[in-house]
Scaffold this motif. Structure first.
Motif, PDB file in Angstrom:
ATOM      1  N   VAL A 221     -47.805 -70.356  30.557  1.00  0.00           N
ATOM      2  CA  VAL A 221     -48.170 -70.685  29.175  1.00  0.00           C
ATOM      3  C   VAL A 221     -47.793 -72.113  28.795  1.00  0.00           C
ATOM      4  CG1 VAL A 221     -47.904 -68.282  28.450  1.00  0.00           C
ATOM      5  CG2 VAL A 221     -45.969 -69.871  28.185  1.00  0.00           C
ATOM      6  N   THR A 224     -49.887 -74.928  26.754  1.00  0.00           N
ATOM      7  CA  THR A 224     -51.141 -74.313  26.316  1.00  0.00           C
ATOM      8  C   THR A 224     -50.940 -73.652  24.950  1.00  0.00           C
ATOM      9  OG1 THR A 224     -50.831 -72.056  27.147  1.00  0.00           O
ATOM     10  CG2 THR A 224     -51.508 -73.748  28.754  1.00  0.00           C
ATOM     11  N   PRO A 225     -52.034 -73.303  24.277  1.00  0.00           N
ATOM     12  CA  PRO A 225     -51.910 -72.573  23.006  1.00  0.00           C
ATOM     13  C   PRO A 225     -51.308 -71.175  23.169  1.00  0.00           C
ATOM     14  CG  PRO A 225     -54.086 -73.569  23.200  1.00  0.00           C
ATOM     15  CD  PRO A 225     -53.436 -73.689  24.539  1.00  0.00           C
ATOM     16  N   ASP A 227     -48.443 -70.481  24.390  1.00  0.00           N
ATOM     17  CA  ASP A 227     -46.978 -70.560  24.441  1.00  0.00           C
ATOM     18  C   ASP A 227     -46.385 -70.260  23.060  1.00  0.00           C
ATOM     19  OD1 ASP A 227     -44.340 -71.031  24.975  1.00  0.00           O
ATOM     20  OD2 ASP A 227     -44.650 -73.010  25.874  1.00  0.00           O
ATOM     21  N   ASP A 237     -52.758 -72.646  16.642  1.00  0.00           N
ATOM     22  CA  ASP A 237     -53.601 -73.087  17.763  1.00  0.00           C
ATOM     23  C   ASP A 237     -54.765 -72.148  18.036  1.00  0.00           C
ATOM     24  OD1 ASP A 237     -51.932 -75.307  18.349  1.00  0.00           O
ATOM     25  OD2 ASP A 237     -50.559 -74.014  19.468  1.00  0.00           O
ATOM     26  N   PHE A 242     -59.686 -74.324  23.940  1.00  0.00           N
ATOM     27  CA  PHE A 242     -59.035 -73.708  25.104  1.00  0.00           C
ATOM     28  C   PHE A 242     -59.902 -72.536  25.526  1.00  0.00           C
ATOM     29  CE2 PHE A 242     -55.671 -70.974  27.045  1.00  0.00           C
ATOM     30  CZ  PHE A 242     -55.229 -71.865  28.015  1.00  0.00           C
ATOM     31  N   GLN A 244     -59.756 -69.825  27.316  1.00  0.00           N
ATOM     32  CA  GLN A 244     -59.343 -68.430  27.220  1.00  0.00           C
ATOM     33  C   GLN A 244     -59.446 -67.908  25.789  1.00  0.00           C
ATOM     34  OE1 GLN A 244     -58.335 -66.171  29.756  1.00  0.00           O
ATOM     35  NE2 GLN A 244     -59.333 -67.756  30.989  1.00  0.00           N
TER      36      GLN A 244
END
Length: 279
Positions: A221, A224-225, A227, A237, A242, A244
């Motif tokens: 993570v 990335t958003p 986390d 976020d 992103f 995913q």
């Protein structure tokens, strides 16, 4: 303490009841014997006012067409099974394809459409309701005769504990969950995007596409958003560029909890997975 009231009737005339547990602080948790649905929970805010933080429905009809599966006991398998089939002990079992080519929440014969047997009990500083179900061999496509019970316990510490138990006479799939949604700001307060989530997850399981079938990998993570280890608003976020998040329309992939992050009770094997705070 508990009370039982009639919630409504199914088309075939069977009655559905709502059971409400109440602790010494006035906190209540309500459940339906239809699907073992957790339908509401009244908890105090900072000023001591009790209000409902669990999203649910007021009618049986709404429960039965519930696309979000609010409050349901989901089994035998929660989430998706790719291509609506799995292989166990060399035997391939076909399930119904109810989510594109995949199977979602073991439907369409959902546990939420069944009336569960109910037992109420009182203990020191707590009260419980147990929902039980016999799932016969071949039910939903799964092997083995399974005896399933789910226990909801409301304590005087304002905790709501859920315990799942299954015994089956053959190897089978057992991956159950409760599918409740919460708004700690209570009904009518808007979205939960300002809720601050801390999630003890170092990785998540990426999905291949919008069908949300995991690739089998675990992705870090960090950066990335995904986390949430330090805590952040859920909406911060959620619209990030992103892939995913775009596949799933938000935070739908599985997170892999780090069981060593925070241990609450080593003797019971319990650990904290997440903390959510409403501002």
């Amino acid at each position: 303490m508990y009370k039982k009231v009639k919630f409504g009737e199914l088309e075939d005339g069977r009655e559905v009841f709502q059971y409400t547990l109440t602790n010494r602080n006035g906190v209540t948790a309500s459940f339906l014997d239809l699907g073992g649905i957790w339908s509401s929970m009244l908890v105090p805010d900072a000023n001591g006012r009790l209000d409902d933080v669990v999203l649910g429905y007021d009618t049986i009809e709404a429960c039965l067409v519930n696309g979000g599966h609010l409050g349901e006991i989901v089994g035998r398998n929660a989430n998706r099974i790719g291509r609506a089939e799995f292989t166990l002990n060399g035997v391939t079992y076909k399930l119904a394809a109810n989510n594109g080519p995949n199977n979602l929440h073991s439907g369409p014969d959902f546990y939420r459409d069944r009336i569960w047997d109910t037992e109420l009990s009182e203990g020191e500083g707590e009260s419980s309701i147990t929902f039980s179900l016999i799932s016969p061999d071949g039910d939903q496509g799964y092997p083995g005769n399974a005896r399933i019970s789910v226990v909801y316990t409301l304590t005087d510490e304002n905790e709501l504990k859920i315990r799942y138990h299954m015994i089956c006479d053959r190897d089978t799939v057992a991956n159950m969950t409760n599918h409740s949604y919460f708004n700690l700001g209570v009904h009518g307060s808007g979205t939960i995007l300002n809720h601050v989530l801390t999630l003890m997850a170092d990785s998540y399981t990426p999905v291949r596409d919008s069908a949300s079938i995991p690739t089998g990998e675990k992705a870090d993570v960090t950066g990335t958003p995904m986390d949430f280890r330090q805590g952040k608003a859920i909406g911060l976020d959620i619209d990030a560029d992103f892939q995913q998040l775009q596949y799933t329309g938000g935070y739908d992939p599985n997170f892999v909890i780090n069981q060593n992050a925070v241990t609450d009770d080593t003797t019971a094997g319990l650990y904290r997975a997440a903390v959510v705070v409403s501002s």
